[in-house]
Design an enzyme around this catalytic site. Structure first.
Site, PDB file in Angstrom:
ATOM      1  N   SER A   1      34.085  40.405  43.346  1.00 56.75           N
ATOM      2  CA  SER A   1      33.837  41.838  43.526  1.00 56.75           C
ATOM      3  C   SER A   1      32.861  42.117  44.665  1.00 56.75           C
ATOM      4  CB  SER A   1      33.230  42.442  42.258  1.00 56.75           C
ATOM      5  OG  SER A   1      33.918  42.025  41.125  1.00 56.75           O
TER       6      SER A   1
ATOM      7  N   HIS B   1      43.911  48.651  43.784  1.00 57.00           N
ATOM      8  CA  HIS B   1      43.194  47.388  43.988  1.00 57.00           C
ATOM      9  C   HIS B   1      43.934  46.571  45.034  1.00 57.00           C
ATOM     10  CE1 HIS B   1      40.311  45.002  41.264  1.00 57.00           C
ATOM     11  NE2 HIS B   1      39.761  46.152  41.565  1.00 57.00           N
TER      12      HIS B   1
ATOM     13  N   HIS C   1      41.332  39.120  36.137  1.00 59.57           N
ATOM     14  CA  HIS C   1      40.292  38.845  35.140  1.00 59.57           C
ATOM     15  C   HIS C   1      40.879  38.868  33.731  1.00 59.57           C
ATOM     16  CE1 HIS C   1      38.004  40.544  38.578  1.00 59.57           C
ATOM     17  NE2 HIS C   1      37.117  39.645  38.238  1.00 59.57           N
TER      18      HIS C   1
ATOM     19  N   TYR D   1      39.434  40.087  31.179  1.00 59.05           N
ATOM     20  CA  TYR D   1      39.144  41.379  30.534  1.00 59.05           C
ATOM     21  C   TYR D   1      40.139  42.477  30.905  1.00 59.05           C
ATOM     22  CZ  TYR D   1      36.731  42.566  34.958  1.00 59.05           C
ATOM     23  OH  TYR D   1      36.425  42.781  36.280  1.00 59.05           O
ATOM     24  N   GLU D   2      40.941  42.233  31.942  1.00 59.04           N
ATOM     25  CA  GLU D   2      41.958  43.225  32.307  1.00 59.04           C
ATOM     26  C   GLU D   2      43.172  43.123  31.394  1.00 59.04           C
ATOM     27  OE1 GLU D   2      42.239  43.909  36.868  1.00 59.04           O
ATOM     28  OE2 GLU D   2      41.489  41.862  36.610  1.00 59.04           O
TER      29      GLU D   2
ATOM     30  N   ALA E   1      30.296  37.783  41.544  1.00 58.26           N
ATOM     31  CA  ALA E   1      29.055  38.517  41.345  1.00 58.26           C
ATOM     32  C   ALA E   1      28.644  38.242  39.904  1.00 58.26           C
ATOM     33  CB  ALA E   1      29.303  40.007  41.548  1.00 58.26           C
TER      34      ALA E   1
ATOM     35  N   MET F   1      31.857  37.169  34.382  1.00 59.01           N
ATOM     36  CA  MET F   1      33.107  37.394  33.643  1.00 59.01           C
ATOM     37  C   MET F   1      34.318  36.765  34.328  1.00 59.01           C
ATOM     38  SD  MET F   1      32.506  41.438  32.951  1.00 59.01           S
ATOM     39  CE  MET F   1      30.877  42.082  32.518  1.00 59.01           C
ATOM     40  N   SER F   2      34.082  35.786  35.193  1.00 59.48           N
ATOM     41  CA  SER F   2      35.220  35.184  35.910  1.00 59.48           C
ATOM     42  C   SER F   2      34.975  33.701  36.127  1.00 59.48           C
ATOM     43  CB  SER F   2      35.392  35.899  37.260  1.00 59.48           C
ATOM     44  OG  SER F   2      34.275  35.639  38.098  1.00 59.48           O
TER      45      SER F   2
ATOM     46  N   ASN G   1      22.266  41.219  39.874  1.00 59.65           N
ATOM     47  CA  ASN G   1      21.326  41.892  38.968  1.00 59.65           C
ATOM     48  C   ASN G   1      20.761  40.816  38.058  1.00 59.65           C
ATOM     49  OD1 ASN G   1      24.323  42.134  37.905  1.00 59.65           O
ATOM     50  ND2 ASN G   1      23.007  41.981  36.111  1.00 59.65           N
TER      51      ASN G   1
ATOM     52  N   HIS H   1      27.532  49.450  37.447  1.00 58.69           N
ATOM     53  CA  HIS H   1      28.557  48.766  38.240  1.00 58.69           C
ATOM     54  C   HIS H   1      28.389  49.094  39.725  1.00 58.69           C
ATOM     55  CE1 HIS H   1      32.232  46.764  39.248  1.00 58.69           C
ATOM     56  NE2 HIS H   1      32.828  47.872  39.648  1.00 58.69           N
TER      57      HIS H   1
HETATM   58  N1  HPA Z   1      26.918  40.064  33.403  1.00 66.12           N
HETATM   59  C1  HPA Z   1      28.224  39.744  33.526  1.00 66.12           C
HETATM   60  N2  HPA Z   1      28.911  39.902  34.632  1.00 66.12           N
HETATM   61  C2  HPA Z   1      28.259  40.382  35.704  1.00 66.12           C
HETATM   62  C3  HPA Z   1      26.906  40.726  35.661  1.00 66.12           C
HETATM   63  C4  HPA Z   1      26.199  40.545  34.435  1.00 66.12           C
HETATM   64  O1  HPA Z   1      24.989  40.832  34.299  1.00 66.12           O
HETATM   65  N3  HPA Z   1      26.584  41.193  36.893  1.00 66.12           N
HETATM   66  C5  HPA Z   1      27.710  41.103  37.653  1.00 66.12           C
HETATM   67  N4  HPA Z   1      28.730  40.620  36.942  1.00 66.12           N
END
Ligand code: HPA
Length: 270
Positions: A28, A59, A81, A83-84, A111, A209-210, A233, A245
């Site tokens: 991302s 996308h 992903h 989660y999709e 990310a 998440m990937s 983050n 996000h």
């Molecule tokens: N958690 C999960 N996935 C993420 C995060 C996070 O804090 N930041 C960016 N992708």
């Protein structure tokens, strides 16, 4: 599945003239590097037979092949992903196609949230191991020995050689970096405070998440992996503000320059 992957591969081969051995999956907001390619050829996922269909409208989903610093590379712009709603086989389908295309090395980027408090937003974590917290993995089901072994080894999911090489490049170019364990959660919610506390105790340095499904598939297929996780983050409870996000994308975009320099340096070393 083998015949389906073969059909997808054939379709792509007919549309590209280069034969890259290195592939990169862009996470991302980490798309910068595509702008530096020459001799670009693209194939949209939507046109490739048997390729998973994108659920997110608008996308980008395409394979970009070109030269970067003289080296032939294949870039996946847009990943699938879990989660999709994709199955693990769909999430990793492009990695199976890469194998039949002749890819030998794969750079996976993402990310993620930092758990290790020596990291800061913008730090690039060289992934040295993973913890799979997703409810499944891409190797479940009948095994096809043409792809890989029933019980693949996972002692070194991320190539130590590639990690050392990337570390050298990052130090030389003063790119903020660290090393650590990536915990792959299914998402799509950002983890709870208790989940992050648990993961810290389990030895995770970052959470996302990937990447884990693709790493598993690549190791099974005998493709060497370099994992580059951009801390966008600090994880839940470590940072004192709630997640956004937009903020994640903003930091990813800023860090994208460092990530491109790192990848570029790694490719020069090849
Ligand atoms: N958690 C999960 N996935 C993420 C995060 C996070 O804090 N930041 C960016 N992708």
């Amino acid at each position: 599945m083998y015949d389906k992957v073969l059909e997808s591969t054939q379709f792509i081969k007919e549309r590209i003239s280069l034969s890259p051995k290195l592939a990169i999956v862009l996470g991302s907001g980490l798309g910068d590097i595509v702008d530096f390619l020459t001799e670009v050829e693209t194939v949209d996922y939507a046109d490739i037979p048997n390729f998973p269909k994108s659920t997110v409208e608008g996308h980008v989903g395409r394979i970009v092949v070109g030269r970067f610093k003289g080296m032939e590379v294949l870039i996946l712009q847009g990943r699938f992903h879990f989660y999709e709603g994709y199955t693990m086989k769909e999430v990793t389908y492009p990695v199976f196609v890469m194998k039949l295309l002749g890819i030998e090395k794969l750079i996976l980027t993402n990310a993620c949230g930092g758990i290790n408090e020596s990291f800061h937003p913008g730090t690039i974590m060289l992934i040295k191991d993973f913890i799979n917290l997703m409810p499944s993995n891409p190797l479940i089901g009948i095994n096809d020995d043409r792809f890989g072994p029933r019980f693949p080894d996972m002692t070194e999911p991320y190539s130590l050689n590639l990690i050392e090489l990337a570390k050298g490049v990052a130090s030389k170019n003063s790119i903020p970096h660290g090393e650590g364990v990536y915990a792959g959660f299914p998402g799509p919610y950002y983890e709870t405070v208790a989940e992050i506390r648990m993961m810290k105790g389990f030895g995770a340095d970052a959470v996302g998440m990937s990447t884990v499904p693709e790493t598993i598939a690549a190791n099974y297929l005998g493709i060497q992996v370099l994992g580059l996780a951009v801390i966008t983050n600090m994880a839940t409870g470590i940072q004192k503000v709630k997640h956004s996000h937009e903020r994640v994308l903003e930091i990813a975009k800023k860090a994208s320059k460092d990530l491109s320099s790192l990848i570029s340096g790694v490719i020069e070393e090849f």
